[in-house]
Design a protein around this motif. Sequence first.
Motif, PDB file in Angstrom:
ATOM      1  N   VAL A 275       0.832  -1.206   0.000  1.00  0.00           N
ATOM      2  CA  VAL A 275       0.000   0.000   0.000  1.00  0.00           C
ATOM      3  C   VAL A 275       0.865   1.255   0.000  1.00  0.00           C
ATOM      4  O   VAL A 275       0.602   2.237  -0.731  1.00  0.00           O
ATOM      5  CB  VAL A 275      -0.949  -0.026   1.215  1.00  0.00           C
ATOM      6  N   LEU A 276       1.928   1.253   0.794  1.00  0.00           N
ATOM      7  CA  LEU A 276       2.828   2.404   0.821  1.00  0.00           C
ATOM      8  C   LEU A 276       3.510   2.608  -0.525  1.00  0.00           C
ATOM      9  O   LEU A 276       3.694   3.753  -0.982  1.00  0.00           O
ATOM     10  CB  LEU A 276       3.875   2.208   1.923  1.00  0.00           C
ATOM     11  N   ALA A 277       3.902   1.526  -1.173  1.00  0.00           N
ATOM     12  CA  ALA A 277       4.561   1.644  -2.475  1.00  0.00           C
ATOM     13  C   ALA A 277       3.625   2.256  -3.505  1.00  0.00           C
ATOM     14  O   ALA A 277       4.034   3.127  -4.305  1.00  0.00           O
ATOM     15  CB  ALA A 277       5.042   0.266  -2.933  1.00  0.00           C
ATOM     16  N   ILE A 278       2.358   1.842  -3.490  1.00  0.00           N
ATOM     17  CA  ILE A 278       1.395   2.411  -4.447  1.00  0.00           C
ATOM     18  C   ILE A 278       1.184   3.900  -4.173  1.00  0.00           C
ATOM     19  O   ILE A 278       1.167   4.738  -5.093  1.00  0.00           O
ATOM     20  CB  ILE A 278       0.060   1.636  -4.365  1.00  0.00           C
ATOM     21  N   GLY A 279       1.057   4.254  -2.900  1.00  0.00           N
ATOM     22  CA  GLY A 279       0.835   5.663  -2.558  1.00  0.00           C
ATOM     23  C   GLY A 279       2.023   6.545  -2.908  1.00  0.00           C
ATOM     24  O   GLY A 279       1.853   7.632  -3.502  1.00  0.00           O
ATOM     25  N   PHE A 280       3.235   6.120  -2.562  1.00  0.00           N
ATOM     26  CA  PHE A 280       4.414   6.924  -2.879  1.00  0.00           C
ATOM     27  C   PHE A 280       4.662   6.970  -4.382  1.00  0.00           C
ATOM     28  O   PHE A 280       5.148   7.983  -4.914  1.00  0.00           O
ATOM     29  CB  PHE A 280       5.638   6.354  -2.156  1.00  0.00           C
ATOM     30  N   ALA A 281       4.353   5.888  -5.083  1.00  0.00           N
ATOM     31  CA  ALA A 281       4.522   5.914  -6.548  1.00  0.00           C
ATOM     32  C   ALA A 281       3.588   6.933  -7.186  1.00  0.00           C
ATOM     33  O   ALA A 281       3.987   7.684  -8.104  1.00  0.00           O
ATOM     34  CB  ALA A 281       4.267   4.514  -7.111  1.00  0.00           C
ATOM     35  N   GLN A 282       2.352   6.988  -6.705  1.00  0.00           N
ATOM     36  CA  GLN A 282       1.422   7.990  -7.232  1.00  0.00           C
ATOM     37  C   GLN A 282       1.894   9.407  -6.919  1.00  0.00           C
ATOM     38  O   GLN A 282       1.827  10.316  -7.764  1.00  0.00           O
ATOM     39  CB  GLN A 282       0.030   7.760  -6.639  1.00  0.00           C
TER      40      GLN A 282
END
Length: 251
Positions: A8-15
């Motif tokens: 979830v953190l990876a998706i948020g930071f990628a966005q």
Amino acid sequence: MGKQLLSVLAIGFAQGLFALDAADGSTEGPSVVVHLLVQALLQSPDYGKYSGSPPGLMLYYLWNTVTAIVLLNVLISLFSSAYSDVIEDAEAQYLAFFASKTVGMIRAPDTFVYPAPFNLIEIFLVAPFEFFPKFRLSMKTYAKLNRYVMVTIFLIPLSLIAFYEATFDRHRHTWMNNWLRGDDEGAADYPETRDPDVNGFESTGMKISRVPFEDLIKVFPNTQQSSEATIIKEIQDVKEQLARLLKKLDG
């Protein structure tokens, strides 16, 4: 749990990083952002990529910090779960290891054991009927042969040992004979056992306890009753005392 949180953190930071990259009007491929996040996750971050964008650099710093904390917690949870598994199976693993070592250190199981020097008789009189094909006997016949040989060999020495211990060596086993015969049965009921005198020249007439045995055992807990029965009996005694007290007050 740690893997889901990291995803979830990876998706948020990628966005967030992709949005900051698109803010200046020129965007790079999503693979560039993913590559930067993976590099930071593998402890090889490229801070020069966002050197010209303070918000992007701050977000990239935050990604490195958060991933380090999450990975550390995942490592701690793995260690704790592994330790709990080892502790849970420690007894079984020890018993299995001990059994394997024990089996490895003993020889093949032998149903008919001839202690030395009787093993010489086994080698010359019994073993040929087991190993040589011409003289090999069936299992039933071989077992019967061993029983006959062992009875013949051990009957005389064991009888002599038993006769010696019963006749010439009886003083060493008097305590065992008394225990087996039960000579001291009921000794606790004797008055001299309950209130014994102190032995010795200077202590003639003295007692071990000044309180009689009957008075001592009154305060002992009743081991023949359970704790619940003892509590109920004490409650009944208290009720009786309270009833007598109320009766005196009414009178």
